[in-house]
Motif scaffolding. Structure first.
Motif, short mmCIF file in Angstrom:
data_model
loop_
_atom_site.label_atom_id
_atom_site.label_comp_id
_atom_site.label_asym_id
_atom_site.label_seq_id
_atom_site.Cartn_x
_atom_site.Cartn_y
_atom_site.Cartn_z
N UNK A 87 0.81 -1.22 0.00
CA UNK A 87 0.00 0.00 0.00
C UNK A 87 0.84 1.27 0.00
N UNK A 88 2.12 1.13 0.26
CA UNK A 88 2.99 2.31 0.16
C UNK A 88 2.98 2.88 -1.25
N UNK A 89 2.79 2.02 -2.23
CA UNK A 89 2.78 2.49 -3.62
C UNK A 89 1.57 3.38 -3.91
N UNK A 90 0.55 3.32 -3.05
CA UNK A 90 -0.65 4.13 -3.25
C UNK A 90 -0.57 5.48 -2.54
N UNK A 91 0.55 5.73 -1.89
CA UNK A 91 0.75 7.04 -1.24
C UNK A 91 1.32 7.98 -2.29
N UNK A 92 0.60 9.03 -2.58
CA UNK A 92 0.94 9.90 -3.70
C UNK A 92 1.74 11.13 -3.31
N UNK A 93 2.23 11.18 -2.10
CA UNK A 93 3.06 12.31 -1.68
C UNK A 93 4.46 12.16 -2.26
N UNK A 94 5.22 13.24 -2.34
CA UNK A 94 6.59 13.16 -2.88
C UNK A 94 7.44 12.15 -2.12
N UNK A 95 8.36 11.50 -2.84
CA UNK A 95 9.22 10.48 -2.21
C UNK A 95 10.07 11.06 -1.10
N UNK A 96 10.29 12.37 -1.12
CA UNK A 96 11.11 13.01 -0.09
C UNK A 96 10.34 13.29 1.20
N UNK A 97 9.03 13.04 1.20
CA UNK A 97 8.22 13.28 2.40
C UNK A 97 8.69 12.39 3.53
N UNK A 98 8.78 12.95 4.70
CA UNK A 98 9.19 12.18 5.87
C UNK A 98 7.99 11.95 6.79
N UNK A 99 8.05 10.83 7.51
CA UNK A 99 6.92 10.39 8.33
C UNK A 99 7.35 10.20 9.77
N UNK A 100 6.45 10.62 10.66
CA UNK A 100 6.73 10.52 12.10
C UNK A 100 6.00 9.33 12.72
N UNK A 101 5.02 8.76 12.02
CA UNK A 101 4.23 7.66 12.58
C UNK A 101 3.79 6.73 11.47
N UNK A 102 3.75 5.44 11.78
CA UNK A 102 3.21 4.44 10.88
C UNK A 102 2.39 3.45 11.69
#
Length: 369
Positions: free
Chosen positions: A317-332
Motif C-alpha cells: 500500500x505504500x505504492x498508493x501514497x501519492x506524496x513526494x518520495x522526499x516526504x518524511x513520516x513521524x508515525x506508521x
C-alpha cells in the motif's frame, strides 16, 4: 432490571510498577518510553496531581513533573495482571465484557456466589483483586452499563459508588454534558451552542429536536439523558478490528518503513489470533512530519494466511501514497478489520481503525522501534 458492575483498575500500569518495585511506592510514576515523541501510557495518582495524564506527550510530562520516575512499559506484565483480575471476575459471573486490560462490565443480576446484592458482589470483587494481585480497583454499581461506568469514576481511587434506580435522575441532572458517552470536544461545542451545558439541560430537549439535529445519535442522547441504556453485557465478543502503530524519534522516508511495517504486522497478527479472528481488510496508516494523517486500505477476497502475508499487503500500500518520495513520516500503523461473521462471510461494515484508544495507554500499545 439488570444489576451491572463496572470495574476499573486504578492507574493500572503505574500501579503494577509500584507494586513490583517498592522503591516506587508513594512516588510520582510515569509509564512511558522516554523520547521527544513518546506519549504517556499511564501516570500514578502522585503524578496526576501535577497534571500528567495518559496520552500526554512525554516532553510535556517532563515539564510538569520532572522529578517523576519514568518507567518503560512492560505489556506482558500488565496482561498477566489483567488475566488474574479476570479470574476474579469469573468467580462471580460468566457475563463479563472486557473493555481493555484494566476495565470490564459485569452483569451480576444473578451471581455465582449467591451474594445478597450487587453491592456486596462489587465489594467482594475489589477485596479479592487486592488479595490476589496487590492492586486496587474502583467499581460502580448501577442498573445499566452507561450509569455503572460513570459511577466507577465517582470515588476513585480504590472506591465504590452505588447508583440506585430511584436516584438516577437526581444524579444525572447536574452532570456536565461531556459525561455522556460520545460527547467529545466537538459535540460538546455543538450542544453548548444550543444552550445545553448539563445532562439536565439535555433531558429538557425533545426527541424530535435532537434527532433532527444529530440524526440517530440524537436518540441516543435523548435516552442517556434519562438514564436509559438497554445494551446487554456481551461476553466473548468477536474482534472488530486490531491495530498497532508507532511514533519515531526521527522522521523517516516511506521507503525506509518496511521493517517497521513487518514488526507491526506481526503484533497485529498476534492480537488477531488472541481474539480468534482475521480480517479481510488491511489498513496502512501514516502521519507526516507536518502532522498530515492518511490511510490506505485494501480488502482481499481471502483472509491473510500469515503475519508475513499481512505485512506484504501493508507494504504494497505504500505504492498508493501519492506524496513526494522526499516526504518524511513521524508515525506508521498497521491495522486489520472487516472480520468474518460466524458463517465465514465478510462483515458488512468496516471498523474505524485506530479510532479507539485504550484507557491506560497509547494506540495499540505503541512501542518504539
Amino acid at each position: 432490571m439488570r444489576k451491572i458492575v463496572h470495574v476499573d483498575m486504578d492507574a493500572f500500569y503505574a500501579s503494577v510498577e509500584q507494586r513490583d518495585n517498592p522503591a516506587l511506592k508513594g512516588k510520582a510514576v510515569v509509564v512511558a518510553w522516554k523520547g521527544p515523541r513518546s506519549v504517556v501510557c499511564a501516570a500514578s495518582y502522585e503524578a496526576r496531581r501535577f497534571g500528567v495524564h495518559s496520552a500526554m506527550a512525554v516532553s510535556r510530562a517532563l515539564r510538569l513533573c520532572p522529578h517523576a520516575e519514568y518507567v518503560g512499559p512492560d505489556f506482558n506484565k500488565y496482561r498477566e495482571a489483567s488475566r488474574q483480575v479476570r479470574e476474579v471476575f469469573a468467580r462471580h459471573t460468566d457475563l463479563i465484557e472486557p473493555l481493555s486490560l484494566d476495565e470490564a462490565y459485569l452483569d451480576v443480576t444473578e451471581n455465582k456466589g449467591g451474594l445478597a446484592s450487587a453491592t456486596e458482589v462489587a465489594q467482594t470483587i475489589r477485596a479479592q483483586i487486592l488479595a490476589d494481585t496487590g492492586l486496587t480497583a474502583s467499581a460502580g454499581v448501577a442498573p445499566n452499563k452507561f450509569l455503572a461506568k460513570i459511577a466507577s469514576d465517582w470515588n476513585k481511587p480504590d472506591g465504590l459508588f452505588v447508583l440506585r434506580p430511584r436516584d438516577v435522575l437526581d444524579f444525572l441532572t447536574p452532570l456536565p454534558v461531556r459525561k455522556v458517552p460520545g460527547v467529545g470536544a466537538v459535540m460538546q461545542g455543538k450542544l453548548e451552542q444550543m444552550g445545553i451545558l448539563t445532562v439536565g439541560d439535555l433531558s429538557n430537549r425533545s426527541l424530535a429536536e435532537l434527532e433532527q439535529r444529530f440524526g440517530r445519535y440524537g436518540r441516543r442522547l435523548y435516552e442517556l439523558a434519562r438514564g436509559i441504556d438497554d445494551r446487554p453485557v456481551e461476553p466473548d465478543q468477536l474482534a472488530q478490528q486490531v491495530s498497532a502503530e508507532t511514533t519515531f524519534e526521527d522522521d523517516r522516508l516511506l521507503s525506509d518503513l518496511g521493517e517497521v511495517i513487518d514488526k507491526l504486522a506481526e503484533r497485529v497478527w498476534e492480537q488477531a489470533l488472541r481474539k480468534r479472528g482475521r480480517g479481510f481488510t488491511v489498513t496502512l496508516k501514516l502521519k507526516t512530519d507536518r502532522f498530515r494523517s492518511l490511510t490506505r486500505s485494501v480488502t482481499s477476497p481471502v483472509l491473510p494466511a500469515s503475519a508475513q502475508a499481512l505485512a506484504d499487503m501493508a507494504r504494497q500500500m505504500r505504492a498508493r501514497v501519492e506524496l513526494p518520495a522526499s516526504t518524511r513520516y513521524r508515525l506508521v500503523g498497521v491495522g486489520m478489520s472487516n472480520f468474518p461473521d460466524a458463517d465465514g462471510l465478510s462483515r458488512p461494515r468496516q471498523a474505524d481503525l485506530f479510532a479507539d484508544l485504550p484507557v491506560e495507554g497509547p494506540p495499540a500499545e505503541e512501542e518504539q522501534p
